[in-house]
Design a protein around this motif. Structure first.
Motif, PDB file in Angstrom:
ATOM      1  N   ILE A 192      51.058  27.262  73.468  1.00 32.89           N
ATOM      2  CA  ILE A 192      51.133  26.029  74.254  1.00 32.89           C
ATOM      3  C   ILE A 192      49.748  25.656  74.767  1.00 32.89           C
ATOM      4  O   ILE A 192      49.340  24.482  74.746  1.00 32.89           O
ATOM      5  CB  ILE A 192      52.118  26.219  75.434  1.00 32.89           C
TER       6      ILE A 192
ATOM      7  N   GLN B 233      47.702  24.205  72.110  1.00 35.06           N
ATOM      8  CA  GLN B 233      48.130  22.842  71.842  1.00 35.06           C
ATOM      9  C   GLN B 233      47.559  21.878  72.891  1.00 35.06           C
ATOM     10  O   GLN B 233      47.140  20.763  72.561  1.00 35.06           O
ATOM     11  CB  GLN B 233      49.663  22.777  71.842  1.00 35.06           C
TER      12      GLN B 233
ATOM     13  N   TYR C 118      53.245  31.832  74.706  1.00 37.55           N
ATOM     14  CA  TYR C 118      52.768  30.814  75.635  1.00 37.55           C
ATOM     15  C   TYR C 118      51.334  30.393  75.337  1.00 37.55           C
ATOM     16  O   TYR C 118      50.925  29.278  75.688  1.00 37.55           O
ATOM     17  CB  TYR C 118      52.883  31.325  77.076  1.00 37.55           C
TER      18      TYR C 118
ATOM     19  N   VAL D  74      54.700  18.496  74.252  1.00 43.16           N
ATOM     20  CA  VAL D  74      53.765  18.854  75.327  1.00 43.16           C
ATOM     21  C   VAL D  74      52.438  18.124  75.172  1.00 43.16           C
ATOM     22  O   VAL D  74      51.837  17.666  76.151  1.00 43.16           O
ATOM     23  CB  VAL D  74      53.544  20.384  75.348  1.00 43.16           C
TER      24      VAL D  74
ATOM     25  N   LEU E 159      58.489  21.849  73.271  1.00 43.50           N
ATOM     26  CA  LEU E 159      57.164  22.294  72.837  1.00 43.50           C
ATOM     27  C   LEU E 159      56.447  21.238  72.000  1.00 43.50           C
ATOM     28  O   LEU E 159      55.228  21.066  72.100  1.00 43.50           O
ATOM     29  CB  LEU E 159      57.276  23.599  72.037  1.00 43.50           C
TER      30      LEU E 159
ATOM     31  N   LEU F 164      60.093  25.231  76.854  1.00 43.85           N
ATOM     32  CA  LEU F 164      60.284  25.755  75.504  1.00 43.85           C
ATOM     33  C   LEU F 164      61.076  24.792  74.632  1.00 43.85           C
ATOM     34  O   LEU F 164      60.879  24.747  73.410  1.00 43.85           O
ATOM     35  CB  LEU F 164      60.987  27.113  75.572  1.00 43.85           C
TER      36      LEU F 164
END
Length: 958
Positions: free
Chosen positions: A244, A247, A241, A212, A209, A206
């Motif tokens: 993520i 992403q 989440y 990532v 982020l 976290l």
């Protein structure tokens, strides 16, 4: 009992133990390496070399050869380090100092290989003095040492008591992760936090982020595993989440993108998430060149299509682009997916693409064009049935392939034309005109027969009838079909052939050879008593379009009088319809056509009775020709014309209507939603609190609420199914009670065995020993456990399946107790793996069923022996017992005549086809059923297993 092994090497040339010992004592580096290799391979193959350990400690441990040190670590990995009570052997202390020296060795290769060895060491007593040296390697200058040091720390930390030996390891690894630059070391560090300190891993994720997307692929994969694990334990947090995962979808690594798409589908039902996953799959389908990857991606798209049809309907054109692949399996799967996603919005685009692909198949240089064209024709056929408006755009293009050399493809085209002509009245005139124009190109007997039926049924006005008669007469050629001189010449040739023992068929082929027709093939057949015989079957071959003989005449001269009967029937219908249009006022043209048709029918009969052909006309065809003559002689009978001109057409119309109705019912059944309870909570989309929620989080919550409201989240049926698959392995009075839940998933069988200690003593070294019979293979042996009084343990065993054959799993539970000197054994009940777990109902066309029935070699014939007295009830019982689908329509099974014949079909998870024919009749004397059930398949296993299942279940419901 066999022990677990982390290394396996094939070896078939053993060496004497004394020779190995001498080489270790006196040899140089390469000689010692050779001796160590032989010792390792002998021990892996069951040899015991206990006296060798001290020799190795004295002569190999001090060696400076790095390769010898590597082999020494492999030797230490496979030797027994504990006694029968589980305590470390005293002589093992001798190797600790050597391992400590290796961990401080100036060569990074020696350090790294030693650290990797420690990962496979499970004895805490040996690892405890090495912990400071392992921790110091976390700061080594070389990344190879650091990455293996992290793995060693993780392996030690996971051992019982390891968290006490390394209390500050999570904190040190977290600091190391923040400053580390090597990708592999960062991945291993993050993996340590993922497995041993999940909270720290979540905090690190976290806090980073924004970075990532720039992480390496191996680190991103671990982060993805962490997201999956966290979302399973705390579903309420999956909204943040999923950002993520979205992403990570933007990365360039295809493996990460594929895993992210799978994670999105498993975590959320939100349309945005499903659309993103489907888009990723479609991109992989286009970018990857490996056919195996494409097939896997198509399987994922198939699952998405089943559960999220609305979203996938938007992506159908992206899926269809996979047809550019030359692989037929990929094309077949692509068409299967696309055909279930067509809607009024996308049907035009899909059909245009299919038309382009059909045009491409005209290129003769491409492989398997005929088979691919057949698939495309079947696909277009299904599109036209669902959306009749598109038929006008494709039917004329497809009719260009009626003369295709691939008979199966041409048959699919003519079947498609026949159905469109019946269901789409606006196209009847144009289709019939196009069919008459290209009728001369048709060289296949079966295609000609279907085309003749269409011409005879749908030629309804006088100009069309006259044009049809003209086309058929030109295709038959001038009369007679033979002359007396030809027959005499044939008789002379036959007499000469008797002297040279030349078969009649060869003489005939010289006189009437054409480039097609029918040929005979021989194949083994299984008789009722189980013996083999030679079965002769007629195989049709298409004729080339360049033959000088007209198409119908060429086929008739090969002896195909079934087609002759079809020609006579079509000509008779055309004449009868001319009488209908004449309204009782015959004209000269009508009388002339009437006489010509009768002459053609008589000529075909004379041809069949002559000695000109190798085989005379069969009785059925002769009866049909005589019937046509009789009808033509009574052409003025109104009732007779009604039967021939209307009843036949009405029967076909009823068959098509019943087929469409059946498909509509199946479609409704497949799209039926789960039922929800009336008092279930429904959370409305517009009333939800949107504060702090992104669009994706909001859609995900709404999708979850909808699943709950429609009953999709209820697990009552799943729990009932699990209870039905629970098997008791031991008795309630046994000291160890065991029961198993069997899960069959395609090639894998998972046994979840629950073991309970029913005694007041502690059971040590309790092991579940399993063995298999049949095409089953145990993947790994379960480890030993210690069970306290009344304790319960869950043991999982994995078994691989290699074929659709009934298998048996048997075994026992072995344990040691404090009061008994010997080991105790509890024998388990056998677990029979049912063939029903491997096969599922499937559909196939009648033509494909008949072709497979003729091709498949294995047949199992089961005599009917049942207490059921109703033929329909018996069929229903067989269908339910075998998990197969009845291909015979219900309309054909209606009535109570005491006789029934039906075809059943199923497909296994291995792609095998299972064909079953049920033929039973009710005996009028005693009311019992008699008959046979025939099973055919390409492999022996499925035929025998299915036959055993039917024999066991056919007597009736228990």
């Amino acid at each position: 009992m066999e022990k677990s092994c982390s290394m396996l090497i094939h070896f078939d040339k053993p060496m004497a133990a004394n020779e190995i010992k001498e080489m270790l004592e006196t040899g140089d580096g390469p000689t010692k390496a050779k001796a160590l290799k032989n010792a390792i391979m002998m021990m892996l193959n069951g040899e015991q070399l206990p006296a060798l350990f001290i020799t190795i400690v004295r002569y190999v441990l001090p060696s400076d050869d790095n390769f010898v040190q590597k082999l020494l670590l492999q030797y230490l990995e496979i030797i027994e380090k504990t006694d029968a009570n589980g305590k470390v052997l005293p002589e093992m202390i001798l190797i600790c100092q050597n391992l400590r020296n290796n961990l401080q060795h100036p060569n990074e290769y020696v350090r790294g290989s030693t650290l990797r060895f420690l990962c496979r060491l499970n004895e805490v007593e040996l690892l405890e003095p090495l912990v400071p040296s392992v921790m110091s390697n976390l700061e080594h200058r070389h990344s190879y040492v650091r990455r293996n040091a992290v793995l060693a720390v993780m392996a030690i930390f996971k051992l019982p008591g390891g968290d006490i030996l390394m209390q500050d390891a999570p904190e040190i690894i977290e600091k190391m992760l923040a400053t580390e630059s090597d990708l592999s070391t960062r991945r291993n560090s993050f993996l340590f936090l993922f497995n041993c300190a999940q909270d720290r891993a979540v905090d690190f994720l976290l806090n980073n982020l924004d970075q990532v997307g720039n992480w390496g692929d191996i680190l991103q994969m671990v982060a993805l595993d962490l997201v999956r694990k966290v979302c399973r334990t705390t579903p309420e947090q999956k909204g943040k989440y999923m950002k993520i995962i979205l992403q990570l979808l933007e990365t360039n690594n295809t493996a990460v993108v594929y895993e992210c798409a799978g994670a999105l589908v498993s975590m959320s039902s939100a349309p945005t998430a499903i659309r993103a996953a489907a888009n990723c799959y479609c991109q992989l389908l286009q970018s990857q060149s490996d056919n195996n990857v494409k097939l896997i991606v198509l399987d994922r798209l198939m699952e998405l299509k089943t559960n999220h049809r609305e979203v996938m309907q938007e992506m159908v054109m992206d899926v269809v682009r996979a047809l550019t692949s030359p692989n037929l399996d990929i094309r077949r799967k692509t068409l299967d997916i696309a055909l279930e996603l067509i809607t009024p919005r996308n049907i035009d685009e899909v059909v245009v693409t299919l038309k382009k692909e059909v045009v491409k198949t005209q290129n003769r240089e491409l492989e398997k064009n005929g088979e691919y064209r057949q698939m495309l024709v079947q696909a277009i056929h299904q599109c036209a049935v669902k959306f009749p408006d598109v038929a006008a755009n494709v039917v004329h293009l497809l009719m260009d392939f009626l003369g295709d050399s691939n008979t199966a493809s041409a048959l699919d085209v003519i079947f498609f034309v026949r159905e469109i002509v019946e269901t789409n009245a606006k196209l009847q005139e144009s289709i019939l005109q196009r069919l008459l124009d290209c009728f001369y190109q048709i060289r296949s007997s079966r295609v000609c027969a279907c085309a003749l039926w269409i011409i005879g049924e749908y030629s309804t006005d006088l100009p069309t009838i006259q044009a049809s008669l003209e086309v058929l007469k030109q295709s038959l050629g001038p009369l007679p079909f033979y002359t007396r001189e030809q027959e005499e010449e044939r008789a002379t040739a036959a007499a000469m052939s008797s002297d040279t023992e030349k078969p009649d068929s060869q003489i005939s082929s010289k006189k009437f050879s054409s480039s097609g027709g029918v040929s005979k093939t021989h194949r083994p057949a299984v008789l009722s008593d189980g013996t083999y015989a030679t079965q002769v079957s007629v195989v049709e071959t298409a004729m080339s379009g360049g033959s000088a003989v007209p198409n119908l005449r060429a086929v008739l001269l090969t002896g195909d009088f079934f087609l002759g009967s079809v020609v006579a029937t079509s000509l008779t219908k055309l004449v009868l319809r001319m009488y209908d249009l004449a309204a009782g006022q015959p004209s000269q043209a009508l009388n002339q056509a009437h006489a010509e048709v009768m002459l053609y029918v008589v000529s075909m009969m004379r041809l069949g009775e002559s000695s000109l052909l190798a085989h005379p006309i069969d009785d059925d065809s002769a009866d049909r020709l005589q019937l046509c003559l009789q009808v033509l002689s009574q052409a003025g009978d109104v009732q007779l014309r009604k039967i021939w001109l209307r009843e036949c057409r009405a029967a076909y119309s009823a068959m098509i209507a019943e087929k469409l109705s059946r498909e509509a019912d199946e479609s409704k059944a497949n799209s039926a939603l789960a039922v929800a309870q009336a008092d279930d909570l429904i959370d409305f989309y517009h009333l939800k609190n949107r504060k702090g929620l992104s669009q994706l989080e909001l859609e995900d919550e709404v999708a979850t609420d909808l699943k709950r409201a429609t009953g999709s989240l209820t697990s009552t049926l799943e729990n009932e199914r699990k209870l039905n698959r629970m098997l008791q392995l031991t008795g309630f009075s046994d000291p160890v009670y065991a029961e198993a839940y069997v899960t069959v998933h395609q090639y894998d069988i998972v046994l979840d065995v629950t073991v309970m200690n029913r005694t007041n003593e502690t059971l040590q070294n309790l092991c579940l020993e399993l063995a298999t019979m049949g095409d089953l293979k145990l993947v790994e042996r379960p480890q030993n456990y210690t069970l306290g009084p009344s304790d319960t343990k869950q043991i999982r065993a994995n078994i691989k399946v290699s074929s659709t054959e009934t298998g048996v799993i048997f075994g026992n539970i072995v344990y040691e107790s404090t009061g008994a000197a010997d080991r105790s054994v509890v024998v388990l009940n056998d677990i029979h793996i049912d063939i029903m777990d491997y096969i599922s109902p499937a559909s196939t066309a009648d033509v494909a069923f008949r072709n497979m029935w003729a091709e498949f070699e294995w047949e199992n014939k089961v005599a009917v022996n049942t207490s059921i007295t109703d033929v329909q009830s018996f069929l229903d019982h067989i269908v339910a017992s075998t998990n197969m689908k009845c291909l015979t329509p219900l309309s054909a099974l209606e009535g109570d005549c005491g006789f029934l014949a039906a075809n059943l079909y199923a497909k296994s998870v291995f792609g095998e086809d299972a064909l079953v024919n049920v033929s039973v009749e009710k005996q009028p004397s005693d009311g019992k059923l008699s008959g046979y059930i025939r099973i055919r398949s390409k492999t022996q296993g499925i035929a025998l297993s299915l036959g055993d299942k039917i024999t066991l279940k056919q007597k009736g419901p228990s």
